[in-house]
Motif scaffolding. Structure first.
Motif, short mmCIF file in Angstrom:
data_model
loop_
_atom_site.label_atom_id
_atom_site.label_comp_id
_atom_site.label_asym_id
_atom_site.label_seq_id
_atom_site.Cartn_x
_atom_site.Cartn_y
_atom_site.Cartn_z
N TYR A 1 0.83 -1.20 0.00
CA TYR A 1 0.00 0.00 0.00
C TYR A 1 0.87 1.26 0.00
CZ TYR A 1 -2.41 3.96 2.00
OH TYR A 1 -2.86 5.23 2.23
N ALA A 2 1.84 1.34 0.90
CA ALA A 2 2.69 2.53 1.01
C ALA A 2 3.42 2.80 -0.30
CB ALA A 2 3.67 2.38 2.17
N ARG A 3 3.91 1.76 -0.93
CA ARG A 3 4.64 1.93 -2.19
C ARG A 3 3.71 2.29 -3.34
NH1 ARG A 3 8.17 -2.85 -3.44
NH2 ARG A 3 9.07 -1.37 -4.92
N SER A 4 2.45 1.88 -3.28
CA SER A 4 1.45 2.29 -4.28
C SER A 4 1.03 3.73 -4.03
CB SER A 4 0.23 1.38 -4.23
OG SER A 4 0.56 0.05 -4.55
N LEU A 5 0.73 4.05 -2.77
CA LEU A 5 0.31 5.40 -2.40
C LEU A 5 1.36 6.43 -2.82
CD1 LEU A 5 -1.62 7.30 -0.75
CD2 LEU A 5 -0.14 6.80 1.21
N TRP A 6 2.60 6.05 -2.78
CA TRP A 6 3.71 6.93 -3.14
C TRP A 6 3.43 7.60 -4.49
CZ3 TRP A 6 8.91 5.89 -0.79
CH2 TRP A 6 9.88 6.79 -1.23
#
Length: 188
Positions: free
Chosen positions: A133-138
């Motif tokens: 999620y964090a790497r997508s949200l980036w």
């Protein structure tokens, strides 16, 4: 926490699109909630900054089976002074960008700190899911954030609310960075 980087463009945008489509049925079934108990609480961080919780979003019970705490930070471009209040109001419209991601359980939305950084403090179900999620949200945040201002930290095996009550629970993950932007020091 190793080197952080976003997912490849295509992979990230496909994940965000799937999340977006998943969120609407959750909203229609009233599975997404906005609890008020933590709104107004202030969190202090070991880097000397603090921020107030202005919203909480939870899915179902908000509790994870394989809990981890995820903290995300970013600094918006061109948002200063009164524009912060506008961003906080508008940010509710961003719910479809995270609530449908696999593993999401709850998020505390923190207002900007003394360095104009925003933070999201999440409980996530599964550290690998939180990382994805964090790497997508980036990719989403990169559209509106100051270059180099996006960071995240995943703390496996620890519930977010337990960290807020007892910040010492994350000492094993703190490395030697005493001023870590993500380490909650206390709540007020």
């Amino acid at each position: 926490m190793g080197e952080q980087q976003p997912l490849a463009h295509g992979e990230a945008w496909r994940a965000v699109a799937a999340c977006f489509l998943t969120t609407f049925p959750l909203l229609a079934r009233h599975r997404i909630h906005l609890p008020k108990e933590r709104v107004g609480m202030r969190l202090r961080f070991t880097d000397g900054t603090s921020a107030r919780v202005y919203r909480e979003t939870s899915l179902g019970s908000g509790l994870a089976k394989d809990p981890c705490t995820l903290v995300v930070t970013f600094r918006l471009r061109l948002v200063r002074g009164p524009a912060h209040a506008l961003f906080r109001m508008e940010s509710l419209l961003n719910t479809p960008l995270f609530a449908g991601f696999p593993g999401f359980t709850s998020k505390l939305w923190l207002a900007h700190d003394e360095r104009d950084r925003y933070r999201g403090v999440y409980e996530w179900d599964g550290p690998q899911r939180a990382e994805r999620y964090a790497r997508s949200l980036w990719r989403v945040l990169a559209l509106v954030s100051v270059p180099g201002a996006i960071r995240y930290a995943v703390v496996p095996g620890v519930r977010r609310d337990d960290v807020i009550v007892d910040p010492g629970l994350i000492e094993a993950h703190a490395s030697h960075d005493a001023a870590a932007w993500w380490r909650i020091q206390a709540r007020t």
